[in-house]
Structures are given as structure tokens and as C-alpha cells.
Enzyme design. Sequence first.
Site, PDB file in Angstrom:
ATOM      1  N   CYS A   1      54.381  75.442  41.390  1.00 13.26           N
ATOM      2  CA  CYS A   1      53.171  74.672  41.121  1.00 13.26           C
ATOM      3  C   CYS A   1      52.522  74.285  42.436  1.00 13.26           C
ATOM      4  O   CYS A   1      51.959  75.139  43.113  1.00 13.26           O
ATOM      5  CB  CYS A   1      53.455  73.467  40.235  1.00 13.26           C
ATOM      6  N   SER A   2      52.583  73.030  42.821  1.00  8.13           N
ATOM      7  CA  SER A   2      51.820  72.632  44.000  1.00  8.13           C
ATOM      8  C   SER A   2      52.485  71.492  44.754  1.00  8.13           C
ATOM      9  O   SER A   2      51.800  70.666  45.345  1.00  8.13           O
ATOM     10  CB  SER A   2      50.407  72.223  43.576  1.00  8.13           C
ATOM     11  N   CYS A   3      53.811  71.427  44.735  1.00  9.01           N
ATOM     12  CA  CYS A   3      54.509  70.367  45.462  1.00  9.01           C
ATOM     13  C   CYS A   3      54.083  70.400  46.927  1.00  9.01           C
ATOM     14  O   CYS A   3      54.036  71.457  47.548  1.00  9.01           O
ATOM     15  CB  CYS A   3      56.021  70.557  45.358  1.00  9.01           C
TER      16      CYS A   3
HETATM   17 FE    FE Z   1      55.602  72.072  42.517  1.00  7.66          FE
END
Ligand code: FE
Length: 230
Positions: free
Chosen positions: A133-135
Site C-alpha cells: 500500500c503506502s506505508c
Molecule cells: Fe503499507
Amino acid sequence: MDHTHDHGHDHTHGHDHGHDHGHDHHHHDHDHQVVPDDIALRVKALESVLVEKEMVDAAALDEIVDAFENRIGPRNGAQVVARAWVDPGFRERLLADGTSAIGEFGYLGGQGEHMKVVANTSKVHNLLVCTLCSCYPWPTLGLPPVWYKSAAYRARAVIEPREVLREFGLEVPEDVEVRVWDSTAEIRYLVLPERPAGTEDMSEEELATLVTRDSMVGVATVAPPSGDGS
Ligand code: FE
């Protein structure tokens, strides 16, 4: 690295990684629900109301997001990097225990509770990604840029990092190892870029102005000061 995650759907919404929900969370075992979570919904609702009432306009909001993505956010990380460049003791602490050393600046908190700092050297270039995702380390880098959240970057940074870096304008020599760090709900990474040549006389504060967001994600290196130098 083993990347067996399902990339079949998009996780680019601003979900929370479950730290506050009290349930067990393993590596990327968090819910990737398709509908935005509570906070995202509230922000959207608030934004609609404010725009509707002409209290803010969309352009002003874009400006705020841009500031946190590019200017305000990454300045914290830049200070950490500059300190590591001038203070060998701090550098050692930073690489040994990123969370604790970054905590000396107070840049911890949401999305940055567990930090690991990885140092670029003449032999190793580090690159950050979150494949699922976008951590991203919010307290040190601010908001993640759009490309960081894109499906293409998430997949390709792992499969063909050198090609991705080339597209960012960074040619990594063949004898330099590229290490890709997959951020998780548990650990967020920060790249400690190499101090550029020609900066021997610069103060910590001046050095910090050279450090870009992209260099701390690993898609760029830190350029020497512009101009003729001295
Ligand atoms: Fe993530």
C-alpha cells in the site's frame, strides 16, 4: 525478498495500519478495505463542507498537501540527515536505533513509531517502497507522494529497482548494490543519503537545506550545492 502479496486491487486510500485498533497486526496483515476508513471519510466530508461554504477552495487544499509532501514534511528528515553528517556519535545512534535517535528530535508518533535508518555508501544504495500500500514515515517525511502510492512503483521498485531509479534520473553503478526495503505496518524506513562532496565548510543547518525528500526515499542522491561553490 519474498513478495507474494496480492496486488490485485488498489490500496492507495489513506488507511490506518491498525495501531490504534487494538487488534493483532502482522506484516501487512491489516485490512485493506476498499471504502475509506473513518478518518478518510471525515476528511472528505470536512473538505466538501469547507469548499461548499467557500471557506477554502480546492486549490488552497492542494497547496497545503503540496507543502506537506514537498516542503514542510521532509524538512524534519533533512534535519536528522544533516545531524548524522556532522555528528558521528549521532550517526552511530541513528543507524543502531533509528527510533530512539529520531526521538531526540521529537519526530516520532503516528506512522513513525518504529524507525529503521539505512545508510547509503559507496557500495550500497537503499530504496524504500511499500509493496502492498503506502506505508511511509510521516513524522520525518510528511505525506507520501502520489508516485510512491502508485501500483507501478510498488511493484516495479522490487522487480526492477535499477530501471525505476533510472527513470527517476539516477543511474546506480553496477558495482553498487541496490537494497530495497519494504515498509510495513511495524517498521518504517528512512534512507540516510551520502553527504555530497564540496560541503565540508557547510553548517548543519545549511546541509539540511540540501537534503531532499527523494534522497531520503532513495530515488535520488543529494546533489552538491548549486553554483560555483567555494
Ligand atoms: Fe503499507
